[in-house]
Design a protein around this motif. Structure first.
Motif, short mmCIF file in Angstrom:
data_model
loop_
_atom_site.label_atom_id
_atom_site.label_comp_id
_atom_site.label_asym_id
_atom_site.label_seq_id
_atom_site.Cartn_x
_atom_site.Cartn_y
_atom_site.Cartn_z
N SER A 63 1.70 17.61 -1.93
CA SER A 63 1.98 19.04 -2.07
C SER A 63 0.78 19.80 -1.52
O SER A 63 -0.21 19.20 -1.07
CB SER A 63 2.20 19.40 -3.54
N ILE A 64 0.84 21.10 -1.54
CA ILE A 64 -0.27 21.90 -1.03
C ILE A 64 -1.54 21.64 -1.86
O ILE A 64 -2.65 21.66 -1.33
CB ILE A 64 0.08 23.40 -1.05
N LEU A 65 -1.35 21.36 -3.15
CA LEU A 65 -2.50 21.20 -4.05
C LEU A 65 -2.95 19.76 -4.22
O LEU A 65 -4.10 19.50 -4.54
CB LEU A 65 -2.18 21.80 -5.42
N THR A 66 -2.04 18.80 -4.06
CA THR A 66 -2.39 17.40 -4.31
C THR A 66 -1.97 16.50 -3.15
O THR A 66 -0.95 16.76 -2.49
CB THR A 66 -1.72 16.88 -5.60
N ASN A 67 -2.74 15.45 -2.92
CA ASN A 67 -2.38 14.47 -1.91
C ASN A 67 -1.26 13.58 -2.41
O ASN A 67 -1.07 13.39 -3.61
CB ASN A 67 -3.59 13.61 -1.56
N GLY A 68 -0.51 13.04 -1.47
CA GLY A 68 0.49 12.03 -1.78
C GLY A 68 0.01 10.68 -1.30
O GLY A 68 -1.16 10.51 -0.93
N HIS A 69 0.90 9.70 -1.28
CA HIS A 69 0.52 8.38 -0.78
C HIS A 69 1.75 7.55 -0.46
O HIS A 69 2.85 7.85 -0.91
CB HIS A 69 -0.37 7.63 -1.79
N ILE A 70 1.53 6.52 0.32
CA ILE A 70 2.53 5.49 0.56
C ILE A 70 1.86 4.17 0.21
O ILE A 70 0.71 3.92 0.59
CB ILE A 70 3.04 5.51 2.02
N ARG A 71 2.58 3.34 -0.56
CA ARG A 71 2.00 2.07 -1.01
C ARG A 71 3.00 0.95 -0.79
O ARG A 71 4.17 1.08 -1.15
CB ARG A 71 1.62 2.14 -2.49
N LEU A 72 2.53 -0.13 -0.21
CA LEU A 72 3.35 -1.32 -0.04
C LEU A 72 3.16 -2.19 -1.28
O LEU A 72 2.04 -2.57 -1.62
CB LEU A 72 2.92 -2.09 1.21
N VAL A 73 4.25 -2.48 -1.96
CA VAL A 73 4.19 -3.36 -3.13
C VAL A 73 4.42 -4.78 -2.65
O VAL A 73 5.52 -5.14 -2.22
CB VAL A 73 5.24 -2.95 -4.18
N VAL A 95 -1.99 10.36 1.82
CA VAL A 95 -1.36 11.26 2.78
C VAL A 95 -1.60 12.70 2.34
O VAL A 95 -1.30 13.07 1.20
CB VAL A 95 0.15 10.99 2.88
N THR A 96 -2.16 13.52 3.23
CA THR A 96 -2.39 14.93 2.91
C THR A 96 -1.13 15.75 3.24
O THR A 96 -0.21 15.25 3.91
CB THR A 96 -3.58 15.49 3.70
N TYR A 97 -1.11 16.97 2.79
CA TYR A 97 0.04 17.85 3.02
C TYR A 97 0.28 18.06 4.51
O TYR A 97 1.42 18.10 4.97
CB TYR A 97 -0.20 19.18 2.32
N GLN A 98 -0.80 18.16 5.29
CA GLN A 98 -0.67 18.38 6.74
C GLN A 98 -0.18 17.13 7.47
O GLN A 98 0.33 17.22 8.58
CB GLN A 98 -2.02 18.82 7.33
N GLN A 99 -0.32 15.95 6.84
CA GLN A 99 0.03 14.69 7.51
C GLN A 99 1.43 14.19 7.18
O GLN A 99 1.90 13.24 7.80
CB GLN A 99 -0.99 13.61 7.11
N GLN A 100 2.11 14.80 6.21
CA GLN A 100 3.33 14.19 5.69
C GLN A 100 4.43 14.04 6.75
O GLN A 100 5.18 13.05 6.72
CB GLN A 100 3.85 14.99 4.51
N ASN A 101 4.54 14.97 7.69
CA ASN A 101 5.60 14.87 8.69
C ASN A 101 5.42 13.66 9.60
O ASN A 101 6.39 13.17 10.20
CB ASN A 101 5.67 16.15 9.52
N ARG A 102 4.21 13.15 9.70
CA ARG A 102 3.96 11.98 10.53
C ARG A 102 4.65 10.73 9.97
O ARG A 102 4.83 9.74 10.69
CB ARG A 102 2.46 11.70 10.63
N PHE A 103 5.01 10.77 8.68
CA PHE A 103 5.55 9.58 8.02
C PHE A 103 7.07 9.56 7.97
O PHE A 103 7.66 8.59 7.49
CB PHE A 103 4.97 9.46 6.61
N ASN A 104 7.73 10.61 8.48
CA ASN A 104 9.19 10.65 8.42
C ASN A 104 9.83 9.49 9.16
O ASN A 104 10.74 8.82 8.66
CB ASN A 104 9.69 11.99 8.98
N GLN A 105 9.38 9.24 10.39
CA GLN A 105 9.97 8.16 11.19
C GLN A 105 9.68 6.80 10.56
O GLN A 105 10.54 5.91 10.53
CB GLN A 105 9.45 8.21 12.62
N LEU A 106 8.47 6.62 10.03
CA LEU A 106 8.11 5.36 9.39
C LEU A 106 8.99 5.11 8.17
O LEU A 106 9.51 4.00 7.98
CB LEU A 106 6.64 5.37 8.98
N LEU A 107 9.17 6.12 7.33
CA LEU A 107 9.99 5.97 6.14
C LEU A 107 11.43 5.64 6.50
O LEU A 107 12.09 4.83 5.83
CB LEU A 107 9.92 7.24 5.29
#
Length: 201
Positions: A143-153, A176-188
């Protein structure tokens, strides 16, 4: 068994000392209010000359409530024949760069490259595993205030799911920062397609 009890009256008040502790009561005529050594407040009403009385607890210490028993839920072991993701064909590797690493998925292998951030952050090494070794992909959008993440289990060598570490120390996660999230759409999308086509023996 020896009983110890002593009481003394001071006008409308009566103090009672026993092995259980100190009690006090007050009242006159048919009504008396008392607080016992157990902390409970009682109201007693008597009908003079009849021997009839009514005592009721009206306040005081409540019994301690037991905490509900929590039963730990044990994750069943992941066996060598459990496949939740399968290899897919991609035209070119899908690359998504996060704050502390870059994830690369070529359809067969998924890797987390730390080379670009090793000197800046340190402590984490690169990870590369076959897609069939991945049990789940955890995605928490930023989100704008908090970072997210992607984790491989990834199950351990004994087939059990590992307990996740704090994100800056988790080798199989990328922040993953708020500015970087769109980079992960194709990967997801590619990983989701892989999940829908698991391997089999």
């Amino acid at each position: 068994m020896v009983q110890f009890r002593r009481s003394k009256k001071f006008g409308p008040f009566r103090l009672t000392v026993s092995k259980s502790g100190l009690g006090i009561s007050a009242g006159a005529g048919p009504l008396r209010i008392s607080r016992g050594a157990d902390g409970k407040v009682r109201r007693t009403v008597r009908l003079p000359g009849t021997g009839i009385s009514d005592t009721k607890v009206i306040g005081g210490r409540k019994p301690a409530q037991r905490s509900p028993r929590v039963t730990a839920q044990i994750t069943p072991p992941i066996t060598a024949t459990t496949f939740r993701y399968g290899p897919i064909t991609v035209a070119q590797p899908v690359v998504a760069k996060g704050y502390n690493g870059t994830i690369v998925f070529d359809g067969q292998t998924v890797s987390i490259d730390r080379a670009a951030v090793a000197a800046r952050l340190g402590g984490l090494s690169s990870v590369s595993v076959p897609i069939t070794a991945v049990y789940a992909v955890e995605w928490v959008p930023p989100s704008i205030l908090t970072n997210g993440h992607i984790r491989l289990v990834i199950p351990t060598a004994t087939g059990l799911l590992p307990h996740p570490l704090p994100l800056p120390q988790e080798p199989s996660a990328v922040i993953v920062t708020y500015q970087q999230q769109n980079r992960f759409n194709q990967l997801l999308s590619a990983l989701e397609f892989s999940r829908q086509h698991p391997s089999s023996r």
